[in-house]
Design a protein around this motif. Structure first.
Motif, PDB file in Angstrom:
ATOM      1  N   GLU A  67     160.283 -37.073 -13.472  1.00 36.07           N
ATOM      2  CA  GLU A  67     161.011 -36.668 -14.308  1.00 36.07           C
ATOM      3  C   GLU A  67     160.834 -37.272 -15.800  1.00 36.07           C
ATOM      4  O   GLU A  67     160.584 -38.517 -15.646  1.00 36.07           O
ATOM      5  N   THR A  68     160.969 -36.546 -16.805  1.00 30.15           N
ATOM      6  CA  THR A  68     160.701 -37.273 -18.157  1.00 30.15           C
ATOM      7  C   THR A  68     162.223 -36.630 -19.036  1.00 30.15           C
ATOM      8  O   THR A  68     162.400 -35.440 -18.947  1.00 30.15           O
ATOM      9  N   SER A  69     162.718 -37.534 -19.852  1.00 29.97           N
ATOM     10  CA  SER A  69     163.800 -37.179 -20.728  1.00 29.97           C
ATOM     11  C   SER A  69     163.804 -38.116 -21.984  1.00 29.97           C
ATOM     12  O   SER A  69     162.985 -39.068 -21.881  1.00 29.97           O
ATOM     13  N   GLY A  70     164.320 -37.560 -22.924  1.00 25.37           N
ATOM     14  CA  GLY A  70     164.420 -38.110 -24.356  1.00 25.37           C
ATOM     15  C   GLY A  70     163.334 -37.948 -25.132  1.00 25.37           C
ATOM     16  O   GLY A  70     162.172 -37.194 -24.712  1.00 25.37           O
ATOM     17  N   PRO A  71     163.190 -38.159 -26.416  1.00 23.34           N
ATOM     18  CA  PRO A  71     162.235 -38.012 -27.412  1.00 23.34           C
ATOM     19  C   PRO A  71     160.996 -38.712 -26.992  1.00 23.34           C
ATOM     20  O   PRO A  71     160.589 -39.848 -26.678  1.00 23.34           O
ATOM     21  N   LYS A  72     159.710 -38.003 -27.530  1.00 15.88           N
ATOM     22  CA  LYS A  72     158.669 -38.359 -27.145  1.00 15.88           C
ATOM     23  C   LYS A  72     158.510 -39.685 -28.037  1.00 15.88           C
ATOM     24  O   LYS A  72     157.192 -40.448 -27.717  1.00 15.88           O
ATOM     25  N   ALA A 100     170.218 -44.029 -26.357  1.00 15.78           N
ATOM     26  CA  ALA A 100     169.758 -45.213 -27.025  1.00 15.78           C
ATOM     27  C   ALA A 100     168.319 -44.853 -27.745  1.00 15.78           C
ATOM     28  O   ALA A 100     167.717 -45.632 -28.447  1.00 15.78           O
ATOM     29  N   GLY A 101     167.809 -43.395 -27.355  1.00 15.82           N
ATOM     30  CA  GLY A 101     166.457 -43.342 -28.065  1.00 15.82           C
ATOM     31  C   GLY A 101     165.308 -43.609 -27.260  1.00 15.82           C
ATOM     32  O   GLY A 101     164.075 -43.469 -27.814  1.00 15.82           O
ATOM     33  N   TYR A 102     165.289 -44.024 -26.084  1.00 15.19           N
ATOM     34  CA  TYR A 102     164.139 -44.066 -25.183  1.00 15.19           C
ATOM     35  C   TYR A 102     163.563 -42.927 -24.571  1.00 15.19           C
ATOM     36  O   TYR A 102     164.121 -41.797 -24.391  1.00 15.19           O
ATOM     37  N   ASN A 149     149.117 -39.304 -27.671  1.00 12.92           N
ATOM     38  CA  ASN A 149     149.038 -37.748 -28.014  1.00 12.92           C
ATOM     39  C   ASN A 149     150.250 -37.511 -28.566  1.00 12.92           C
ATOM     40  O   ASN A 149     150.327 -36.294 -29.296  1.00 12.92           O
ATOM     41  N   GLY A 150     151.062 -38.095 -28.546  1.00 16.08           N
ATOM     42  CA  GLY A 150     152.597 -37.710 -28.922  1.00 16.08           C
ATOM     43  C   GLY A 150     153.068 -37.878 -30.387  1.00 16.08           C
ATOM     44  O   GLY A 150     152.415 -38.654 -31.029  1.00 16.08           O
ATOM     45  N   PRO A 151     154.298 -37.347 -30.849  1.00 20.51           N
ATOM     46  CA  PRO A 151     154.520 -37.730 -32.174  1.00 20.51           C
ATOM     47  C   PRO A 151     155.109 -38.864 -32.425  1.00 20.51           C
ATOM     48  O   PRO A 151     155.407 -39.590 -31.426  1.00 20.51           O
TER      49      PRO A 151
END
Length: 182
Positions: A67-72, A100-102, A149-151
């Protein structure tokens, strides 16, 4: 706020292009800090959290629930549960870390949770080393690729901040083993 006290292991590592078999250990910067859940912040669930479920294929054969969550663009965190647990264990901590932005990654170890449960007939001997190899492979194949590859990364080097491993109980030992390359 959930008043759960548990011991976790926080390991800060650097990530870059894969150069050695021990992907995580090769980028370990030597920071290993035992902390409590209180150090992460209040463990209150947030209704705005969005989690993406996926399947990671380990050793070209075994299905691992991820599972992944949060901004890339957030610094990656990989949460590792203890024996007999699953990604569900981390649900409150995930919300706090995402707030917290992780960028939070959580996997079910092979043989646990929603991951495949092979046995000796399939040639699997469960061990700390097996699970540490799983973390190492996941960090290289998923986390580093996403950072590259992410932003927000812009450098093409897998991001500069590194990855934070957080483990509970058996997961702490697995995280430490991955970090040290043992």
């Amino acid at each position: 706020m959930v008043a759960t006290i548990f011991t976790i292991l926080l390991v800060v590592l650097g990530l870059g292009p894969p150069e050695t078999h021990a992907f995580i250990a090769a980028r370990h910067r030597g920071i290993v800090v035992p902390v409590s859940a209180a150090a992460i912040g209040p463990l209150a669930a947030t209704a705005t959290q969005v989690t993406q479920e996926d399947t990671y294929i380990f050793r070209d054969r075994f299905k691992i629930h991820a599972e992944t969550s949060g901004p890339k663009s957030g610094q990656p965190v990989l949460l590792v549960h203890g024996f007999g647990c699953s990604t569900t264990y981390w649900r409150a901590a995930i919300s706090t870390l995402v707030d917290a932005g992780y960028r939070v990654h959580v996997i079910d170890l092979l043989g646990q949770g929603k991951s495949e449960k092979p046995g000796r007939a399939e040639g699997v001997e469960y061990s700390i080393n097996l699970w540490a190899t799983l973390l190492d492979d996941y960090a290289r194949d998923v986390v580093a690729e996403e950072r590259k590859n992410g932003p927000g990364t812009g450098t093409g080097t897998g991001g500069g901040e590194g990855i934070i491993l957080i483990g509970n109980s058996l997961g702490s030992l697995v995280a430490l083993s991955a970090a040290l390359g043992d």
